[in-house]
Design an enzyme around this catalytic site. Structure first.
Site, mmCIF file in Angstrom:
data_model
loop_
_atom_site.group_PDB
_atom_site.id
_atom_site.type_symbol
_atom_site.label_atom_id
_atom_site.label_comp_id
_atom_site.label_asym_id
_atom_site.label_seq_id
_atom_site.Cartn_x
_atom_site.Cartn_y
_atom_site.Cartn_z
ATOM 1 N N GLN A 1 5.598 5.588 -1.095
ATOM 2 C CA GLN A 1 5.413 4.402 -0.254
ATOM 3 C C GLN A 1 6.667 3.554 -0.228
ATOM 4 O OE1 GLN A 1 2.871 3.415 1.920
ATOM 5 N NE2 GLN A 1 2.647 5.586 1.557
ATOM 6 N N GLY B 1 -5.607 -1.553 0.817
ATOM 7 C CA GLY B 1 -6.418 -0.334 0.770
ATOM 8 C C GLY B 1 -6.690 0.186 -0.635
ATOM 9 N N ALA B 2 -5.652 0.418 -1.413
ATOM 10 C CA ALA B 2 -5.834 1.023 -2.740
ATOM 11 C C ALA B 2 -6.656 0.112 -3.647
ATOM 12 C CB ALA B 2 -4.478 1.324 -3.376
ATOM 13 N N ARG C 1 -0.703 -2.818 -11.381
ATOM 14 C CA ARG C 1 -0.945 -1.494 -11.947
ATOM 15 C C ARG C 1 -0.703 -0.414 -10.894
ATOM 16 N NH1 ARG C 1 -6.924 -0.116 -14.063
ATOM 17 N NH2 ARG C 1 -6.490 1.617 -15.470
ATOM 18 N N LYS D 1 -2.082 -4.070 -6.926
ATOM 19 C CA LYS D 1 -1.628 -5.037 -5.922
ATOM 20 C C LYS D 1 -1.328 -4.432 -4.544
ATOM 21 C CE LYS D 1 0.368 -8.779 -8.683
ATOM 22 N NZ LYS D 1 1.622 -9.526 -8.949
ATOM 23 N N GLY E 1 1.943 -0.498 0.265
ATOM 24 C CA GLY E 1 2.270 0.030 1.595
ATOM 25 C C GLY E 1 3.384 -0.728 2.286
ATOM 26 N N GLU E 2 3.532 -2.007 1.969
ATOM 27 C CA GLU E 2 4.439 -2.827 2.758
ATOM 28 C C GLU E 2 5.632 -3.407 1.998
ATOM 29 O OE1 GLU E 2 0.726 -4.471 4.170
ATOM 30 O OE2 GLU E 2 1.583 -4.685 6.151
ATOM 31 N N PRO F 1 2.013 7.159 -9.691
ATOM 32 C CA PRO F 1 3.458 6.913 -9.608
ATOM 33 C C PRO F 1 4.141 7.745 -8.526
ATOM 34 C CG PRO F 1 2.788 7.341 -11.886
ATOM 35 C CD PRO F 1 1.587 7.607 -11.026
HETATM 36 MO MO1 MOS Z 1 -0.150 -2.922 8.358
HETATM 37 S S1 MOS Z 1 1.115 -3.867 9.692
HETATM 38 O O1 MOS Z 1 -1.256 -4.149 7.938
HETATM 39 O O2 MOS Z 1 -0.779 -1.561 9.090
#
Ligand code: MOS
Length: 750
Positions: free
Chosen positions: A649, A516-517, A639, A712, A715-716, A643
């Protein structure tokens, strides 16, 4: 360039949507005030498999306020062919179609909806519906399902997954290895439980058009899906998901409540709202249960000579959900010989689904426990073992990375944690009645980029609006959009509004995969650059020639002005350019695609984030209760745009990782064919008291190739490997190796 005056990329800006969220001004899918609204309460199947033989509606229909009851017997027309039910992230098989026919495929399946003038009437009437079933033999036991495991043929309609490659002779190298380890690891099924339950409010406009306020991770995907499944035509369907109370992947595919609400609105020709109960949140996707056998061979020094992995994950009987479990370990470590096997096992549940870092959160986490065991066998410090086997290239595909600052992450994380103070002996550290353990693990995830469009609109008063159909599932997308725009045009964040979560906005993919970002940010930057060029052109037409003979490359956009980088001449206010040009607005729309800005293709280089997680646990020696007292997660993710939100996240990912290590587990009742603990009373997640010190470090990782902004995604990565660091710390504390997550007290009592 005078960067210090810029508020933009790299600034720890507080969330621009934060105040609206905490004051209740931000509406969620079930909160839109829609005139003449009806409430639908969904009835769930009591059996796991079979068919409905009769529905007695008499008592329910007699409840005052009930308007209609829909089921397979009287639903409106819907598409017959499976291809009309494809969604953006469809997986091979037959997509679930609510009320399609009398068949029951899983316990909790939505089978009818009672629609009434009030929620209370609908709920009461739903409890009076008499459904008769004819049950069939079912299985939801994972162990039993392994007897039916299979790998769909590559390239077939039922397969979208490529099994891992082999290299060398891994079995022979394993047999000959000086040090070897073989063990089977297990992860329990986990259900996504974001704070906001899946909900849909369908606004029936009466002119053939509907506005669908829906909880999902991609408004345009749901728009296309509803248009196709219910034959509505895309132009008649607008989907809004402006605020999403968490997703974790549960909103990647349209969920059944949007089908039910839309169907009811079409049938009754009125606005309808359907909200899942917390229990019903356990009647759709979940992180697949996994069994994973890892075989490792190494030289006396600890240098790996063989990596073998054989994993099976669970799916439903109607769709083949597959995950990449075994390749992560092979990507991350160097070994001349590798071999992987993979299969899926069907059972009578809803199809398993993507959940935060699907595949890696399971596969690399379990693998990192095996690596810890191997380090002990080789009598090498676990961090040293990882450095000995450090792979400069993607060890699976033998391609270079655009960047990999994992070495720096190991170093900075270890220093902050104080890893060099560790006594390698298990049960060697103790305080009072608590055993103390220190463990570590590695994390890895994809740094993806997905084609995304964005628009920008500058008004004469200096206000900028940037817009994109992307979603913000709590990750900070609104804020990132504002920051990138502020950075590109030198406009103060307070002068910028970000719009997202609406299928009417410029085209964006579902928000997932941590792209997303990077993707939305790149699109916003492109649109703002076009605005900048238009402003520069307009300034050139001004009689006073305020920028002299400067070329576009010679100017910068700072503090609401255009100015020459060589500081010759006065800064020129953007509002002044607008006034002089008599523009009321300047608009632009651009699309960021993979391949722009000199980006190289996936095939040439691997794009990944990495992390090093260090963990301290304290285990009560008598009660076996585990507390995770300290975690340091050092992340290499290119990058960092913000922050503050970036740290959040990782805090969230680590917290979920602690849940994976100690709490999260859905239990199958094989007799009834149901998930047993379908409530927050019995499905455990970490609460405040479970979370102690979490420290996040972002290591420096410049990367001009990975995505246009060098971003990069975050979220995960925070969840990947975290549970392994906890498990490895528990072993160090107790000397007990638990190979099945979550590590509950009973398993430690052994
Ligand atoms: Mo994530 S599992 O790609 O919302």
């Amino acid at each position: 360039m005078n960067a210090s005056t810029k508020i933009g990329i790299g600034t720890p800006l507080s969330r621009v949507d934060g105040v609206d969220k905490v004051t209740g001004a931000a509406p969620y899918a079930a909160e839109y005030n829609v005139a003449n609204l009806l409430y639908g309460v969904t009835v769930s199947s009591r059996i796991a498999k079979g068919k409905i033989t009769a529905i007695d509606e008499a008592a329910a229909r007699a409840v005052p306020g009930v308007v209609d009851i829909l089921s397979h017997a009287n639903r409106p027309k819907q598409a017959w062919l499976d291809r009309s039910w494809k969604d953006e992230l469809s997986i091979p098989g037959e997509p679930f179609k609510a009320f399609h026919d009398a068949q029951i495929l899983f316990a909790g399946q939505p089978i009818a909806v009672v629609v009434a003038e009030t929620f209370e009437a609908a709920r009461f009437a739903a409890s009076l519906l008499e459904v008769t079933y004819e049950g069939e033999a079912h299985n939801i036991n994972f162990e039993a399902s392994l007897a039916e495991k299979f790998l769909p043929k590559p390239g077939s309609r039922r397969n979208n997954y490529h099994p891992p490659k082999s290299r060398g002779d891994a079995q022979a190298a394993f047999n000959e290895a000086a040090v070897s380890h073989e063990a089977t690891y297990h992860l329990a099924p986990e259900h996504h439980n974001p704070m906001e339950m899946h909900a849909t409010t369908v606004e029936w406009h009466g002119d053939g058009k509907v506005t669908v306020y829906d909880k999902n991770q991609g408004s345009q995907g749901v728009q296309a899906y509803l248009a196709s499944a219910f034959g509505l035509g895309k132009k008649n369907v607008r989907v809004v998901n402006a605020y999403v109370g968490g997703g974790f992947g549960s909103g990647l595919r349209p969920q059944w409540q949007v089908q039910v609400a839309t169907m009811a609105a079409i049938q009754i020709e009125r606005s309808v709202r359907v909200v899942m109960t917390r229990s019903q949140m356990f009647t759709h996707g979940y992180r697949p249960e996994c069994t994973y056998t890892v075989k490792l061979g190494a030289e006396h020094t600890g240098k790996l000579t063989s990596i073998m992995g054989d994993a099976t994950t669970s799916t439903s009987r109607f769709e083949n959900n597959m995950e990449d479990i075994v390749t992560w370990g092979m990507m991350n470590y160097a070994s001349p010989n590798i071999q992987g096997e993979y299969a899926i096992a069907p059972r009578d549940t809803y199809t398993s689904a993507d959940m935060r870092a699907p595949g890696a959160a399971t596969g690399l986490t379990l693998f990192e426990i095996a690596i810890d065991e191997m380090a002990y066998k080789a009598k090498v410090d676990p961090l040293e073992f990882r450095l000995i086997n450090y792979s400069e290239v993607d060890g699976m595909n033998e391609t270079p990375f655009t960047s990999k600052a994992l070495r720096e992450a190991y170093k900075e994380g270890a220093e902050r944690f104080g890893w060099d103070q560790r006594n390698p002996e298990p049960r060697s550290m103790k305080e009072g009645r608590e055993l103390i353990g220190w463990g570590m693990a590695t994390g890895m995830w994809d740094a993806q980029f997905s084609k995304t469009a964005a628009s920008a609109k500058l008004s004469a008063n200096g206000h900028l609006e940037v817009a994109c159909a992307t979603s913000d599932i709590g990750t900070g997308t609104y804020t990132v959009m504002v920051q990138v725009a502020a950075d590109t045009l030198g406009i103060a964040p307070e002068q910028i509004t970000a719009k997202l979560g609406d299928s009417d906005l410029p085209t964006a993919p579902v928000e997932g995969g941590s792209w997303g970002a990077a993707s939305t940010g790149a699109a916003v930057q492109l649109a703002c650059e076009t605005i900048a060029k238009k402003l520069f052109k307009a300034a050139g037409k001004m009689d006073s020639k305020p920028l002299g003979d400067a070329k576009f490359e010679d100017v910068e956009f700072v503090e609401g002005t255009i100015r020459r980088k060589d500081a010759g001449g006065q800064p020129l206010a953007l509002t002044e350019v607008m006034r002089a040009s008599e523009f009321t607005v300047i608009e632009a729309e651009e699309t960021a695609s993979p391949g722009i800005g000199g980006m190289i293709s996936m095939a040439q280089k691997s794009r990944n984030t990495h992390s090093a997680i260090f963990c301290e646990v304290r285990v009560d020696e008598e009660l076996n209760q585990v507390r995770v007292t300290r975690i340091v997660n050092a992340v290499a993710a290119g990058r960092i745009i913000n922050p503050k939100t970036a740290r959040s996240q990782i805090l969230g990912g680590v917290t979920m990782g602690i849940g994976m290590a100690l709490h999260e587990e859905t239990f199958a009742d094989a007799r009834l064919g149901r998930w047993m603990n379908h409530s927050f009373a019995e499905y455990h997640i970490p609460a405040q008291a479970d979370i102690h010190d979490i420290e996040v470090i972002f290591v420096d990782e410049p990367d001009a190739e990975v995505t246009p902004l060098g971003v990069k995604g975050l979220g995960e990565i925070g969840i990947v490997g975290t549970a392994a660091a906890v498990a490895n710390a528990i072993y160090h504390a107790t000397g007990t190796r638990v190979r099945s997550l979550p590590i509950t007290i009973d398993k430690l009592m052994g």
